[in-house]
Design an enzyme around this catalytic site. Structure first.
Site, mmCIF file in Angstrom:
data_model
loop_
_atom_site.group_PDB
_atom_site.id
_atom_site.type_symbol
_atom_site.label_atom_id
_atom_site.label_comp_id
_atom_site.label_asym_id
_atom_site.label_seq_id
_atom_site.Cartn_x
_atom_site.Cartn_y
_atom_site.Cartn_z
ATOM 1 N N THR A 43 2.932 4.308 -1.356
ATOM 2 C CA THR A 43 2.873 5.128 -2.561
ATOM 3 C C THR A 43 4.139 5.962 -2.684
ATOM 4 O O THR A 43 4.958 6.018 -1.767
ATOM 5 C CB THR A 43 1.640 6.056 -2.543
ATOM 6 O OG1 THR A 43 1.725 6.934 -1.406
ATOM 7 C CG2 THR A 43 0.359 5.250 -2.465
ATOM 8 N N ALA B 68 0.827 -1.205 0.000
ATOM 9 C CA ALA B 68 0.000 0.000 0.000
ATOM 10 C C ALA B 68 0.864 1.259 0.000
ATOM 11 O O ALA B 68 0.339 2.376 0.052
ATOM 12 C CB ALA B 68 -0.926 0.013 1.202
ATOM 13 N N LYS C 70 1.796 13.756 5.067
ATOM 14 C CA LYS C 70 1.954 12.972 3.838
ATOM 15 C C LYS C 70 3.093 13.534 3.006
ATOM 16 O O LYS C 70 3.155 14.744 2.748
ATOM 17 C CB LYS C 70 0.658 12.949 3.033
ATOM 18 C CG LYS C 70 0.713 12.020 1.820
ATOM 19 C CD LYS C 70 -0.663 11.808 1.232
ATOM 20 C CE LYS C 70 -0.612 10.932 -0.017
ATOM 21 N NZ LYS C 70 -0.028 9.599 0.265
ATOM 22 N N ALA D 241 -1.881 -1.632 -4.734
ATOM 23 C CA ALA D 241 -2.902 -0.641 -5.037
ATOM 24 C C ALA D 241 -2.587 0.641 -4.287
ATOM 25 O O ALA D 241 -2.112 0.595 -3.153
ATOM 26 C CB ALA D 241 -4.288 -1.151 -4.648
ATOM 27 N N SER E 296 -4.740 2.616 -3.066
ATOM 28 C CA SER E 296 -5.686 2.694 -1.958
ATOM 29 C C SER E 296 -6.305 1.319 -1.743
ATOM 30 O O SER E 296 -6.693 0.646 -2.699
ATOM 31 C CB SER E 296 -6.797 3.705 -2.242
ATOM 32 O OG SER E 296 -7.757 3.698 -1.195
ATOM 33 N N MET E 297 -6.396 0.908 -0.489
ATOM 34 C CA MET E 297 -7.004 -0.364 -0.143
ATOM 35 C C MET E 297 -8.492 -0.204 0.191
ATOM 36 O O MET E 297 -9.161 -1.182 0.496
ATOM 37 C CB MET E 297 -6.275 -0.965 1.067
ATOM 38 C CG MET E 297 -4.828 -1.318 0.787
ATOM 39 S SD MET E 297 -4.709 -2.764 -0.274
ATOM 40 C CE MET E 297 -3.041 -2.582 -0.919
ATOM 41 N N GLY F 208 -1.035 8.794 -4.575
ATOM 42 C CA GLY F 208 -1.082 7.683 -5.508
ATOM 43 C C GLY F 208 -2.505 7.387 -5.945
ATOM 44 O O GLY F 208 -2.749 6.982 -7.089
ATOM 45 N N HIS G 287 -5.141 15.417 2.100
ATOM 46 C CA HIS G 287 -4.549 14.487 3.051
ATOM 47 C C HIS G 287 -3.946 15.253 4.226
ATOM 48 O O HIS G 287 -3.819 16.478 4.192
ATOM 49 C CB HIS G 287 -3.466 13.632 2.380
ATOM 50 C CG HIS G 287 -4.011 12.505 1.568
ATOM 51 N ND1 HIS G 287 -4.385 12.658 0.249
ATOM 52 C CD2 HIS G 287 -4.261 11.205 1.876
ATOM 53 C CE1 HIS G 287 -4.837 11.508 -0.219
ATOM 54 N NE2 HIS G 287 -4.771 10.613 0.745
#
Length: 267
Positions: free
Chosen positions: A100, A98, A162, A122, A124-125, A168, A158
């Protein structure tokens, strides 16, 4: 596979790693048997359960790599992902990624690893985010030839900590939308100064960093006379942790290969 799914969490002392530990430890079908951090972490030796504010698990945070895990869930940083991929390949451990902000070379290494082990990767999960991506793609497909043209802008918010921008997830939204807009799509990151008239084939990205926002994405589809705004927002981080755990369960028994959350969700 043993009766309990043995999970190790890479980046276990981070905000997301702690939530993965918390949710996984509450699942009777999962055994949290590893909590991995870098060898410079001030939290080495502390119990992963204590850090996650759940019961003591008897699993100390360690820089040593466990070799008996069925799956590693990675919520770390780009500078840590290479070691994670290398170790998972060496021990033939399934991997959920996960993280990014990876470089092209790191992505290539991850894709190469998928020739040996099963990987879910991915940006985002979250179930809601992945459903929204499909909706955004469908909206684009239906409106791409609307009279007057279609403008697409992606606004993501966010928390202040971050490190990468745009997210991502925002980039994935953009890639999926561009797939329906056409090969000549231009990706524009922010605007400043005398930029001239907006080009018809642009996707604009705008990154906002505020407070403790765990993640919010708004996709604006602008037309002459009307617009659609598709908004998906997390109120806490548990949606990402729950999705990663679902991906870990899904990976067991899968052949080596690169998968994403659309595979996990059978979408």
């Amino acid at each position: 596979m043993s009766e309990s799914l043995k999970i190790a969490v890479h980046g276990a002392a981070g905000r997301m790693g702690r939530r993965v530990v918390a949710l996984a430890s509450a699942d009777p079908s999962i055994d949290v048997m590893g909590a991995i951090e870098n060898d410079q972490s001030a939290l080495l030796g502390q119990d992963a359960g204590d850090l996650a504010a759940v019961e003591t698990l008897g699993v100390p945070v360690s820089s040593k790599w466990p070799n008996e895990a069925d799956v590693v869930i990675d919520f770390s940083l780009p500078e840590a992902i290479d070691r994670c991929v290398e170790k998972c390949v060496a021990y033939k451990t399934a991997l959920v990624v996960a993280t990014t902000g990876m470089t092209d070379l790191q992505v290539e290494r991850l894709q190469n690893a998928a020739n040996t082990i099963p990987v879910v990767w991915a940006p985002s999960m979250s179930l809601a985010v992945n459903l929204s991506m499909k909706l955004a793609q469908q909206i684009t497909e239906k409106l791409v030839n609307v009279p007057g043209g279609l403008d697409v802008e992606i606004i993501e918010r966010h928390h202040r900590y971050k490190a990468d921008a745009p997210s991502g997830t925002a980039l994935k939204f953009g890639d999926m939308i561009a797939d329906k807009l056409g090969d000549d799509t231009i990706h524009v990151h922010g605007r400043e100064g005398h930029t001239g008239q907006r080009k018809r084939n642009e996707i604009g990205y705008h990154a906002v960093r505020v407070g403790d926002n765990p993640g919010e994405h708004t996709i604006v589809f602008g037309m002459l006379g009307e617009r659609i705004e598709l908004n998906v927002a997390a109120s806490n981080r548990d949606c990402y942790a729950a999705g990663a755990i679902a991906a870990a369960k899904w990976l067991i028994g899968r052949p080596a290969g690169m998968y994403d959350m659309f595979d996990v969700l059978e979408m």
